[in-house]
Every structure is written in structure tokens, then in C-alpha cells.
Design an enzyme around this catalytic site. Structure first.
Site, PDB file in Angstrom:
ATOM      1  N   GLY A  46     -11.581   1.854 -53.708  1.00 14.43           N
ATOM      2  CA  GLY A  46     -12.204   2.703 -54.428  1.00 14.43           C
ATOM      3  C   GLY A  46     -11.960   2.720 -55.782  1.00 14.43           C
ATOM      4  N   GLN A  51     -10.200   5.040 -64.480  1.00 16.79           N
ATOM      5  CA  GLN A  51      -9.274   4.443 -64.263  1.00 16.79           C
ATOM      6  C   GLN A  51      -9.610   2.931 -65.056  1.00 16.79           C
ATOM      7  OE1 GLN A  51      -9.678   4.534 -59.796  1.00 16.79           O
ATOM      8  NE2 GLN A  51      -7.583   3.985 -59.782  1.00 16.79           N
ATOM      9  N   GLU A 131     -11.083   9.672 -55.306  1.00 13.67           N
ATOM     10  CA  GLU A 131     -11.931   9.362 -56.477  1.00 13.67           C
ATOM     11  C   GLU A 131     -12.332  10.571 -57.074  1.00 13.67           C
ATOM     12  OE1 GLU A 131     -11.276   6.411 -57.099  1.00 13.67           O
ATOM     13  OE2 GLU A 131     -10.776   5.718 -55.324  1.00 13.67           O
TER      14      GLU A 131
END
Ligand code: ZN
Length: 186
Positions: A46, A51, A131
Site C-alpha cells: 500500500g 508518502q 493508508e
């Protein structure tokens, strides 16, 4: 499509709340494909937009050979919990037992702006919760007990990568292990 460098813990983007997507345009579709490409390259299970340095509410996953993505998610979590080791592409080689809900119903949109509902359990539920946390500037070590978090911080401070803030074009090394997260950072 392009592989982006993955931001590492210490980069302020990882502790910043991301903004909702308002325009479902070509740029969003490029973001989803960059996220997917970067996740597969790592490899990971994921990856959330912050990120790769993009503070928007978008993430992708690759669980049980199924690729998915979700924009502007809202989650409905089960009371039943699961325990299992969790890691993160922004924390290379750091893994800790993390408690999560066993099941999740995630509502949001696909990259074309169509409403979607994703129901997941076990590892998919864990990945979606992990996430979605990224979109709120929450990282998995924030979910640990005070004691475990202290141990994690010590390990992070002693890691080779800490202080570099970005992987600067190189992929972080993720150890493959037979645990419930299948050895993949998320
Ligand atoms: Zn993560």
C-alpha cells in the site's frame, strides 16, 4: 507513469493532514498511476500520496494480487480487532505488532470521481486503515502502546536511514518475512 521517491519518517509531509481531492482530472489519474508504480517497485502492499510528497487524500493498495485505489475515503470500522505485525514503506525495516479493526467498509471515489465502496477484512482492512491514517498525518507507530512506541523510536533513531528524510531516488530496503503483512510495508 513514473516511480517517485518515498518520503521517510522525519519528513514533515508524513505528519501533515492531507487535503481532499476536489478535481478529478488527468493529474489525479497520473498521481494514482505514480503511486501504483512506486508501490510495486518498492515493493509494498500500500502507499498513500503523502508518502511521495503529495498532500492529497489518495492511496493505493496491492493485496492478494488485487490492485486498488481510493480517493477521499471515510471508514466504518468493526469493533472486533486483529493483531499482527505492521510495517511501512516510510519506516524501512521497522515492524511492530499493531492492533487494527478486523473489518472495514471504506467509502470514497475512484480516480474518475465515481463513488465506490470497498469492504475488506484481515490484511486488506489493515492496509486500508494504515493508508487512511497517512492521510490524517498519523503513522503506524502512533498506534502502538507507549512502551512499544518508545522501543520503535529507539530502533528508528539507530537506523541507517533516519535523518535522511527522503530515499532520494533509491528504494528503501524492505525485509520479506512470513508475517501477516506478508513482509510488505504499507
Ligand atoms: Zn505506511
Amino acid at each position: 507513469m513514473a516511480i517517485q521517491s518515498i518520503r521517510l519518517f522525519g519528513d514533515p509531509v508524513l505528519t501533515t493532514k492531507a487535503s481532499p481531492v476536489e478535481v478529478f482530472d488527468k493529474e489525479l489519474r497520473t498521481l494514482v498511476s505514480d503511486l501504483t508504480e512506486t508501490m510495486k517497485n518498492a515493493p509494498g502492499a500500500g502507499l498513500a500520496a503523502p508518502q511521495i510528497g503529495v498532500a492529497l487524500r489518495v492511496f493505493v493498495w496491492d493485496v492478494d494480487d488485487e490492485l486498488g485505489h481510493l480517493v477521499n475515503p471515510t471508514l466504518d470500522l468493526s469493533d472486533e480487532l486483529q493483531d499482527g505485525e505492521e510495517g511501512c514503506l516510510s519506516f524501512p525495516e521497522i515492524r511492530y505488532e499493531t492492533s487494527r479493526s478486523m473489518r472495514v467498509v471504506a467509502k470514497g471515489f475512484n480516480m474518475h470521481g465515481e463513488p465506490v465502496t470497498i469492504e475488506g477484512s484481515d490484511f486488506l482492512a489493515r492496509a486500508i486503515q494504515h493508508e487512511t491514517d497517512h492521510l490524517d498525518g498519523i503513522v503506524f507507530i502512533d498506534r502502538l502502546s507507549a512502551e512499544l512506541r518508545k522501543a520503535a523510536m529507539k530502533e528508528i533513531r539507530e537506523s541507517e536511514w533516519f535523518g535522511s528524510a527522503t530515499a532520494a531516488g533509491q528504494s528503501p530496503l524492505i525485509k520479506v518475512s512470513p508475517h501477516s503483512t506478508r513482509g510488505l510495508g504499507i
